[in-house]
Design a protein around this motif. Structure first.
Motif, PDB file in Angstrom:
ATOM      1  N   ALA A   1       0.849  -1.197   0.000  1.00  0.00           N
ATOM      2  CA  ALA A   1       0.000   0.000   0.000  1.00  0.00           C
ATOM      3  C   ALA A   1       0.878   1.238   0.000  1.00  0.00           C
ATOM      4  N   GLN A   2       0.552   2.185  -0.864  1.00  0.00           N
ATOM      5  CA  GLN A   2       1.221   3.484  -0.890  1.00  0.00           C
ATOM      6  C   GLN A   2       0.316   4.481  -0.188  1.00  0.00           C
ATOM      7  N   LEU A   3       0.819   5.124   0.852  1.00  0.00           N
ATOM      8  CA  LEU A   3      -0.016   6.035   1.623  1.00  0.00           C
ATOM      9  C   LEU A   3       0.193   7.470   1.169  1.00  0.00           C
ATOM     10  N   PRO A   4      -0.871   8.273   1.206  1.00  0.00           N
ATOM     11  CA  PRO A   4      -0.761   9.661   0.740  1.00  0.00           C
ATOM     12  C   PRO A   4       0.044  10.510   1.708  1.00  0.00           C
ATOM     13  N   MET A   5       1.010  11.245   1.189  1.00  0.00           N
ATOM     14  CA  MET A   5       1.838  12.128   1.991  1.00  0.00           C
ATOM     15  C   MET A   5       1.765  13.543   1.423  1.00  0.00           C
ATOM     16  N   PRO A   6       1.591  14.556   2.274  1.00  0.00           N
ATOM     17  CA  PRO A   6       1.474  15.932   1.788  1.00  0.00           C
ATOM     18  C   PRO A   6       2.730  16.475   1.144  1.00  0.00           C
ATOM     19  N   SER A   7       3.897  15.923   1.522  1.00  0.00           N
ATOM     20  CA  SER A   7       5.156  16.448   0.990  1.00  0.00           C
ATOM     21  C   SER A   7       6.226  15.367   1.092  1.00  0.00           C
ATOM     22  N   PRO A   8       7.365  15.553   0.422  1.00  0.00           N
ATOM     23  CA  PRO A   8       8.460  14.585   0.537  1.00  0.00           C
ATOM     24  C   PRO A   8       9.043  14.509   1.948  1.00  0.00           C
ATOM     25  N   GLU A   9       8.785  15.515   2.769  1.00  0.00           N
ATOM     26  CA  GLU A   9       9.301  15.510   4.134  1.00  0.00           C
ATOM     27  C   GLU A   9       8.476  14.611   5.053  1.00  0.00           C
ATOM     28  N   HIS A  10       7.286  14.212   4.613  1.00  0.00           N
ATOM     29  CA  HIS A  10       6.445  13.331   5.409  1.00  0.00           C
ATOM     30  C   HIS A  10       6.849  11.874   5.191  1.00  0.00           C
ATOM     31  N   ARG A  11       6.692  11.062   6.227  1.00  0.00           N
ATOM     32  CA  ARG A  11       6.950   9.630   6.139  1.00  0.00           C
ATOM     33  C   ARG A  11       6.090   8.898   7.165  1.00  0.00           C
ATOM     34  N   LEU A  12       6.029   7.580   7.003  1.00  0.00           N
ATOM     35  CA  LEU A  12       5.358   6.761   8.002  1.00  0.00           C
ATOM     36  C   LEU A  12       6.202   6.682   9.267  1.00  0.00           C
ATOM     37  N   ASN A  13       5.525   6.398  10.384  1.00  0.00           N
ATOM     38  CA  ASN A  13       6.225   6.294  11.649  1.00  0.00           C
ATOM     39  C   ASN A  13       5.804   5.002  12.355  1.00  0.00           C
ATOM     40  N   ASP A  14       5.355   5.058  13.571  1.00  0.00           N
ATOM     41  CA  ASP A  14       5.072   3.874  14.362  1.00  0.00           C
ATOM     42  C   ASP A  14       3.847   3.120  13.826  1.00  0.00           C
ATOM     43  N   GLY A  15       3.831   1.785  14.019  1.00  0.00           N
ATOM     44  CA  GLY A  15       2.707   0.988  13.547  1.00  0.00           C
ATOM     45  C   GLY A  15       2.536  -0.275  14.367  1.00  0.00           C
ATOM     46  N   ARG A  16       1.304  -0.821  14.336  1.00  0.00           N
ATOM     47  CA  ARG A  16       0.986  -2.033  15.106  1.00  0.00           C
ATOM     48  C   ARG A  16      -0.253  -2.700  14.520  1.00  0.00           C
ATOM     49  N   CYS A  17      -0.326  -4.018  14.619  1.00  0.00           N
ATOM     50  CA  CYS A  17      -1.523  -4.751  14.196  1.00  0.00           C
ATOM     51  C   CYS A  17      -2.502  -4.897  15.350  1.00  0.00           C
ATOM     52  N   ASP A  18      -3.804  -4.876  15.026  1.00  0.00           N
ATOM     53  CA  ASP A  18      -4.830  -5.091  16.040  1.00  0.00           C
ATOM     54  C   ASP A  18      -5.289  -6.544  16.020  1.00  0.00           C
ATOM     55  N   ALA A  19      -6.228  -6.878  16.922  1.00  0.00           N
ATOM     56  CA  ALA A  19      -6.692  -8.259  17.074  1.00  0.00           C
ATOM     57  C   ALA A  19      -7.441  -8.764  15.852  1.00  0.00           C
ATOM     58  N   ARG A  20      -7.898  -7.861  14.988  1.00  0.00           N
ATOM     59  CA  ARG A  20      -8.612  -8.251  13.772  1.00  0.00           C
ATOM     60  C   ARG A  20      -7.679  -8.402  12.571  1.00  0.00           C
TER      61      ARG A  20
ATOM     62  N   ARG B   1      -6.589  -2.269   1.640  1.00  0.00           N
ATOM     63  CA  ARG B   1      -7.401  -1.055   1.580  1.00  0.00           C
ATOM     64  C   ARG B   1      -6.910  -0.109   2.659  1.00  0.00           C
ATOM     65  N   VAL B   2      -6.651   1.147   2.289  1.00  0.00           N
ATOM     66  CA  VAL B   2      -6.165   2.149   3.231  1.00  0.00           C
ATOM     67  C   VAL B   2      -7.323   2.992   3.727  1.00  0.00           C
ATOM     68  N   VAL B   3      -7.471   3.056   5.053  1.00  0.00           N
ATOM     69  CA  VAL B   3      -8.522   3.847   5.681  1.00  0.00           C
ATOM     70  C   VAL B   3      -7.868   4.936   6.529  1.00  0.00           C
ATOM     71  N   GLU B   4      -8.223   6.177   6.276  1.00  0.00           N
ATOM     72  CA  GLU B   4      -7.722   7.285   7.108  1.00  0.00           C
ATOM     73  C   GLU B   4      -8.586   7.379   8.349  1.00  0.00           C
ATOM     74  N   VAL B   5      -7.964   7.176   9.524  1.00  0.00           N
ATOM     75  CA  VAL B   5      -8.696   7.108  10.783  1.00  0.00           C
ATOM     76  C   VAL B   5      -8.709   8.436  11.515  1.00  0.00           C
ATOM     77  N   LEU B   6      -7.579   9.124  11.526  1.00  0.00           N
ATOM     78  CA  LEU B   6      -7.433  10.348  12.317  1.00  0.00           C
ATOM     79  C   LEU B   6      -6.579  11.335  11.535  1.00  0.00           C
ATOM     80  N   THR B   7      -7.048  12.578  11.427  1.00  0.00           N
ATOM     81  CA  THR B   7      -6.301  13.626  10.737  1.00  0.00           C
ATOM     82  C   THR B   7      -5.815  14.668  11.741  1.00  0.00           C
TER      83      THR B   7
END
Length: 291
Positions: free
Chosen positions: A94-113, A142-148
């Motif tokens: 999955a490619q996630l939308p980033m506002p600029s090249p300075e943005h990147r992914l950070n911490d992540g974790r899987c849930d029970a589902r 499928r990418v879902v945006e949860v919190l902005t």
């Protein structure tokens, strides 16, 4: 008074920004990353060995995959690292939308589902990042945006009964509490001054362990916000923590050495090391991505 624990360095390296510790019960090893160096570390505590594979670009998080192998948060991409894929590049999922090249992914974790939650960040662009959920969709995702409106998305974990989520957007200086079903904010676990909350993990009893960046410590909070235990770390930049070992009773702690002056490095010879202690409680097995 909170109980105080003293950790020991188990891997005395100079990680620039150690992060993402994850216990893999399949192999009894700890995965962790050094973000700016793009390094994936495999620490085997039984042998005392640490093997490293480097990738292009920042590597910020790792998760287990139910079908074997790993998920990696690489730059703005969530990718699959197939089992026994020595020399094979990760497969983009999955490619996630980033506002600029300075943005990147950070911490992540899987849930029970079996869904992978991962947030984004930019050092100097507050309020422009987000928290996402990656849901398996056959061979795709499928990418879902949860919190902005997020600045630096960091620690996330759930209560043992799955009803609450604890989440740190570091510059806010607090760990917020959300209702897990609709990710609606319902309260604040703890607030901090002089340091910021980074990664976190929830143990089998429901205690919330919070790594304090620029705070020399990991704090354990009860669900009502009571400070129950403190792990004093001989490195200021404490980044994340997780439980591991065959009985899940060892707390592993990652740290950073980037940005320290020569004097600070002399005062903190273990900055960037991987630490461990046995605080008297156990963690929970890591959930796996279902795709």
């Amino acid at each position: 008074m909170p109980v105080v624990h003293q950790p020991r360095p188990v891997l005395d390296v100079r990680a620039a920004l150690g992060e993402g510790p994850l216990w893999d019960a399949r192999e009894n090893v700890l995965w962790w990353v050094d973000i700016p160096r793009g390094e994936l570390h495999r620490y085997d505590p039984a042998r005392g060995s640490d093997t490293v594979r480097a990738f292009s670009g920042p590597l910020s998080a790792v998760a287990l995959r139910a079908r074997g192998g790993l998920l990696l948060a690489l730059g703005a991409t969530v990718a699959v690292l197939e089992p026994d894929a020595a020399g094979v590049a990760p497969r983009p999922l999955a490619q996630l939308p980033m506002p600029s090249p300075e943005h990147r992914l950070n911490d992540g974790r899987c849930d029970a589902r079996g869904r992978f939650w991962v947030g984004s960040m930019a050092e100097d662009d507050p309020g422009t990042s987000a928290l996402y959920r990656i849901e398996p969709d056959g061979a795709d995702a499928r990418v879902v945006e949860v919190l902005t409106g997020v600045s630096i998305s960091n620690g996330l974990d759930w209560s043992p009964d799955g009803s609450l989520a604890y989440y740190a957007d570091s510059p806010t200086g607090e760990v917020a509490v959300f209702a897990a079903d609709d990710f609606r904010r319902v309260g604040t676990l703890a607030r901090f001054t002089g340091c910021v909350p980074d990664g976190l993990t929830v143990d089998a009893e429901g205690g919330i362990w919070v790594a304090l960046y620029d705070g020399h410590a990991v704090h354990r909070y009860l669900p009502d916000g009571t400070l129950d235990a403190v792990v004093t770390v001989p490195a200021a930049m404490v980044t994340n923590c997780t439980f591991g070992g065959p009985e899940l009773n060892t707390l592993y702690i990652t740290t950073a050495s980037r940005g320290l002056s020569d004097a600070e490095r002399a005062e903190q010879p273990h900055a960037g090391a991987l630490f461990a202690c046995e605080p008297g409680v156990a963690g929970r097995p890591a959930h796996r991505y279902a795709g």
